[in-house]
Design a protein around this motif. Structure first.
Motif, PDB file in Angstrom:
ATOM      1  N   ALA A  46       0.851  -1.195   0.000  1.00 15.04           N
ATOM      2  CA  ALA A  46       0.000   0.000   0.000  1.00 15.04           C
ATOM      3  C   ALA A  46       0.884   1.242   0.000  1.00 15.04           C
ATOM      4  CB  ALA A  46      -0.909   0.003   1.227  1.00 15.04           C
ATOM      5  N   ASP A  47       0.351   2.338  -0.530  1.00 17.02           N
ATOM      6  CA  ASP A  47       1.102   3.590  -0.498  1.00 17.02           C
ATOM      7  C   ASP A  47       0.983   4.228   0.886  1.00 17.02           C
ATOM      8  OD1 ASP A  47      -1.374   4.897  -0.404  1.00 17.02           O
ATOM      9  OD2 ASP A  47      -1.278   5.594  -2.478  1.00 17.02           O
ATOM     10  N   HIS A  48       1.564   5.407   1.062  1.00 16.20           N
ATOM     11  CA  HIS A  48       1.578   6.070   2.369  1.00 16.20           C
ATOM     12  C   HIS A  48       0.186   6.402   2.896  1.00 16.20           C
ATOM     13  CE1 HIS A  48       1.529   9.316  -0.589  1.00 16.20           C
ATOM     14  NE2 HIS A  48       0.940  10.050   0.341  1.00 16.20           N
ATOM     15  N   SER A  49      -0.809   6.497   2.001  1.00 15.79           N
ATOM     16  CA  SER A  49      -2.178   6.784   2.442  1.00 15.79           C
ATOM     17  C   SER A  49      -2.968   5.511   2.757  1.00 15.79           C
ATOM     18  CB  SER A  49      -2.919   7.582   1.359  1.00 15.79           C
ATOM     19  OG  SER A  49      -3.196   6.759   0.239  1.00 15.79           O
ATOM     20  N   ARG A  51      -3.672   3.232   0.372  1.00 17.14           N
ATOM     21  CA  ARG A  51      -4.292   2.761  -0.880  1.00 17.14           C
ATOM     22  C   ARG A  51      -3.470   1.611  -1.448  1.00 17.14           C
ATOM     23  NH1 ARG A  51      -3.532   3.385  -6.161  1.00 17.14           N
ATOM     24  NH2 ARG A  51      -5.302   3.329  -7.540  1.00 17.14           N
ATOM     25  N   GLN A  53      -1.477  -0.795  -3.818  1.00 21.04           N
ATOM     26  CA  GLN A  53      -0.727  -0.599  -5.054  1.00 21.04           C
ATOM     27  C   GLN A  53      -0.656  -1.887  -5.863  1.00 21.04           C
ATOM     28  OE1 GLN A  53       0.693   2.644  -5.919  1.00 21.04           O
ATOM     29  NE2 GLN A  53      -0.951   2.900  -4.439  1.00 21.04           N
ATOM     30  N   ASP A  75      -4.426   3.753 -11.072  1.00 22.85           N
ATOM     31  CA  ASP A  75      -5.083   5.040 -10.845  1.00 22.85           C
ATOM     32  C   ASP A  75      -6.203   5.172 -11.864  1.00 22.85           C
ATOM     33  OD1 ASP A  75      -3.382   5.800  -8.771  1.00 22.85           O
ATOM     34  OD2 ASP A  75      -1.908   6.659 -10.163  1.00 22.85           O
ATOM     35  N   GLN A 155      10.406  -2.309   1.683  1.00 25.41           N
ATOM     36  CA  GLN A 155       8.963  -2.110   1.667  1.00 25.41           C
ATOM     37  C   GLN A 155       8.364  -3.115   2.643  1.00 25.41           C
ATOM     38  OE1 GLN A 155       7.860  -2.945  -2.390  1.00 25.41           O
ATOM     39  NE2 GLN A 155       8.182  -0.831  -3.033  1.00 25.41           N
TER      40      GLN A 155
END
Length: 182
Positions: A46-49, A51, A53, A75, A155
């Motif tokens: 997941a990204d920093h928010s 969400r 990936q 996206d 990661q």
């Protein structure tokens, strides 16, 4: 219990297989004593928010662990199926990113996985790699690095809970659509 038995009797063989896989995955995920934790399974980055990936399937193949991209979360307006590894070399050149085996040769040593390589499909670069499974089996630290581990990036991936969708991803043959991308 009656509903469960009725569901089995009214299900197709494929649905029964999926239910059994989900059940066995749930059993594997339980914290029973003596259960051996491994990196086998579906993992999410997941990204920093928060969400998602991508989802990656880690599996043991002939004594080594490999990782494959099994789901992408594009996206708005992007088409993940159209993405290809244009900068990759060898038999992975122009291969679809979805389905790509991008982690290879990981040797298990307890909760650590070492000696492997990881491919960055964005630029075709390949790095040495290691993975470290958390003690509870719910997170996996994946590190790609140059000559020594100090020069790298980590990661943290999280295990995707067992569901019908993850069962479907686990039953797909490993390595399909990873070689030729013509």
């Amino acid at each position: 219990m009656k509903r469960f038995l009725a569901a089995i009797l009214l299900s197709t063989p494929r649905q029964i297989l999926t239910m059994l896989i989900v059940l066995s995955a749930s059993t594997y995920m339980s914290e029973s004593k003596g259960a051996e934790l491994t990196a086998d399974g579906i993992w999410e980055l997941a990204d920093h928010s928060g969400r998602p990936q991508g989802w990656f399937r880690i599996a043991e193949q002939n004594g080594v662990y490999e990782g494959q991209i099994v789901k992408m979360f594009p996206d708005a307006g992007e088409e993940p199926a159209a993405e290809r590894c244009i900068r990759c070399e060898g038999d992975q050149k122009n291969a679809p990113v979805l389905g790509l085996v991008f982690i290879k040769g990981m040797q298990r040593k307890g909760l650590a996985y070492e000696g492997g390589r990881i491919l960055n499909p964005r630029d075709g670069a390949e790095y040495r790699a290691r993975m470290d499974l958390s003690g509870d089996g719910k997170s996996l630290s994946v590190r790609g690095y140059l000559a020594i581990e100090t020069f790298g990036q980590t990661q943290v991936w999280h295990r995707v809970p067992a569901s019908a969708e993850t069962a479907k991803l686990l039953t797909r043959s490993f390595g399909k659509a990873t070689n030729k991308g013509n």
